[in-house]
Write a protein that holds these residues in place. Structure first.
Motif, PDB file in Angstrom:
ATOM      1  N   ARG A   1       0.826  -1.200   0.000  1.00 50.66           N
ATOM      2  CA  ARG A   1       0.000   0.000   0.000  1.00 50.66           C
ATOM      3  C   ARG A   1       0.870   1.263   0.000  1.00 50.66           C
ATOM      4  O   ARG A   1       0.584   2.230  -0.698  1.00 50.66           O
TER       5      ARG A   1
ATOM      6  N   LYS B   1       2.317   1.918  -3.404  1.00 52.00           N
ATOM      7  CA  LYS B   1       1.328   2.358  -4.384  1.00 52.00           C
ATOM      8  C   LYS B   1       0.949   3.820  -4.187  1.00 52.00           C
ATOM      9  O   LYS B   1       0.752   4.559  -5.145  1.00 52.00           O
ATOM     10  N   GLU B   2       0.847   4.246  -2.919  1.00 54.13           N
ATOM     11  CA  GLU B   2       0.415   5.598  -2.606  1.00 54.13           C
ATOM     12  C   GLU B   2       1.605   6.453  -2.185  1.00 54.13           C
ATOM     13  O   GLU B   2       2.601   5.937  -1.700  1.00 54.13           O
TER      14      GLU B   2
ATOM     15  N   SER C   1       0.266  10.922   1.604  1.00 54.33           N
ATOM     16  CA  SER C   1      -1.188  10.782   1.503  1.00 54.33           C
ATOM     17  C   SER C   1      -1.684   9.418   1.963  1.00 54.33           C
ATOM     18  O   SER C   1      -2.886   9.196   2.057  1.00 54.33           O
ATOM     19  N   ALA C   2      -0.770   8.492   2.229  1.00 55.23           N
ATOM     20  CA  ALA C   2      -1.171   7.147   2.631  1.00 55.23           C
ATOM     21  C   ALA C   2      -1.762   7.173   4.034  1.00 55.23           C
ATOM     22  O   ALA C   2      -1.203   7.772   4.951  1.00 55.23           O
TER      23      ALA C   2
END
Length: 479
Positions: free
Chosen positions: A396, A399-400, A404-405
């Motif tokens: 995760r 990917k982000e 902002s994760a």
């Protein structure tokens, strides 16, 4: 990824994917490598062992119920994984580099008396580091254990045990062997009453009574299997009811369970071993084989890391002065690495070891070498769940954008229950207050471990070998 020959350092060439280096190929390390997305991360595994071992079925391979390769998964078969068969020697957290030493020989070589030659050393860089080196067998400093006892943690151990069991029967069958020596040769001692020791005793009982008793009928009266444990009962992770069931079943099957027995020493005498046991009459007992399955100690790498002062990675506000000096937070009881709820390794100031805890950036620990505030058992179940949690978290984050994760929920262990095989198609299972024993528990034991086997190949091979054993018996060839 490329190798800078001048510096002897592996460097990442793909800046789009974070380079996740995993130390270890056990339950934690292998499950993490499987969970990490190859499209979002560059997966790097460093381990002296080129394979993963499905340990719940390892005892079955010691007696030929299963073939060794049915419990092994090669790391390279994962695909798109950068694998280094090597020991991690040092970690420089400030520069994000690991010094490793190549280990191209099998660990089994050391057990056959062939010394392991020092390998070439080189450096490997990382963006994120996951320490999953597991734990080693604890000998408690008892004389002769490391030299004469057999551990049961890898397929090399299982193969050695299998050969020694069969050799003991061959030696005992020789006409020149006295009855007194036969009694010693065919006494199989297991030190440790946890699941590993109990399941090995059960598998050995099945081998002796289902197969070897038919081939060596004159030796059956000399065979003895004994479990020694310093605790007041075996299988302490089970409730008293199931512990008593296991002990009583073993008693009926002729397996001796001797609790509150203290082993002081193991020495070799001719073809047999002599155990000095405080509670035994005369203080000593002979055995043809000793299997050691009690206690864990921290991996030497973890011991080294927690003993040193380390410099934190420099931040943008350091003005080139570098990061602060800290120590990794160590658990006083186990010596493991303290981690927070997100499995990030924690640090403390050397001058204030009980003070404020900080997180070591981009460094995680999972499995037996990691310690959470909530005490968890050192089991494969815990290690694999931590690996899956961390793998999804790193996927995760890759990917982000980190800014902002969303912060994920802390790791929470889900207990799927505890099982142990007791021989003669019987087992026990406990999940909370729910208990199951006998043939029903045995069916659950086999079904659960079959479905948890990692590869499709082994999901097919395991039941095939179970069927072969049931129809034709176990293979007793020595090779």
């Amino acid at each position: 990824m490329s190798l800078d020959n001048d510096a002897g350092t592996y460097k990442a060439t793909d800046k789009k994917r974070p380079r996740v280096v995993i130390l270890g190929s056990g339950w934690a390390g292998y499950a993490l490598a499987r969970t990490l997305s190859p499209s979002k991360t560059t997966r790097v595994v460093i381990s002296p062992r080129s394979h993963f071992v499905f340990t719940p079925l390892l005892a079955s391979t010691t007696v030929g119920t299963l073939e060794f390769r049915t419990v092994v998964e090669p790391v390279r078969r994962l695909g798109n994984v950068e694998f280094h068969q090597a020991w991690a020697c040092e970690v420089d957290f400030a520069s994000k580099k690991i010094v490793v030493e190549a280990c191209t020989q099998d660990e089994a070589a050391a057990k056959t008396g062939i010394p392991l030659e020092p390998g070439e050393r080189y450096e490997i860089g990382y963006d994120k580091l996951v320490i999953a080196v597991g734990a080693w067998s604890q000998t408690f400093g008892i004389e002769g254990v490391r030299e004469h006892a057999n551990f049961l943690r890898d397929v090399g151990d299982a193969r050695t045990i299998r050969l020694k069991v069969l050799q003991a029967f061959e030696k005992a069958s020789q006409p020149t062997t006295s009855d007194a020596d036969r009694k010693k040769l065919l006494h199989f001692a297991i030190v440790g009453g946890g699941p590993t020791g109990v399941e090995f005793a059960a598998e050995l009982h099945d081998l002796v009574h289902d197969d070897l008793a038919k081939l060596y009928p004159e030796l059956a009266k000399f065979v003895a299997i004994t479990i020694y444990d310093i605790a007041p009962k075996v299988l302490p992770m089970f409730d008293q009811n199931l512990g008593n069931y296991a002990t009583e079943l073993f008693r009926r099957e002729g397996i001796n369970v001797k609790t509150e027995h203290h082993l002081n020493r193991i020495r070799k005498e001719g073809d047999t071993l002599v155990l000095s046991v405080k509670e035994e009459a005369g203080g000593e007992v002979g055995a043809g084989l000793v299997v050691w399955s009690t206690g864990l100690m921290q991996n030497p790498l973890v011991k080294q890391l927690v003993s040193k002062e380390l410099r934190m990675p420099a931040s943008s506000g350091d003005n080139g002065k570098g990061g602060s000096v800290v120590r990794l937070a160590k658990d006083d009881k186990t010596g493991g690495l303290h981690v927070d709820g997100h499995l990030r390794v924690q640090t403390r100031q050397p001058s204030d070891p009980s003070g404020v805890v900080e997180v070591l950036p981009d460094v995680y620990a999972i499995g037996d070498c990691a310690v959470l505030d909530e005490a968890l058992p050192a089991t494969a179940q815990v290690a694999s769940q931590q690996a899956i949690y961390l793998g999804k978290q790193l996927n995760r984050e890759a990917k982000e954008a980190s800014s902002s994760a969303a912060t994920p929920a802390p790791f929470k262990f889900r207990n799927w229950g505890t099982m142990a095989y007791l021989g003669s198609w019987r087992a026990i299972h406990q999940k909370g207050s729910q208990e199951l024993k006998g043939r029903a528990a045995w069916l659950l034991w086999r079904t659960a471990y079959l479905t948890k086997s990692m590869s499709v190949r082994n999901k097919i091979m395991v039941p095939v070998y179970w069927l072969i054993t049931w129809i034709f018996g176990r293979d007793i060839s020595r090779f």
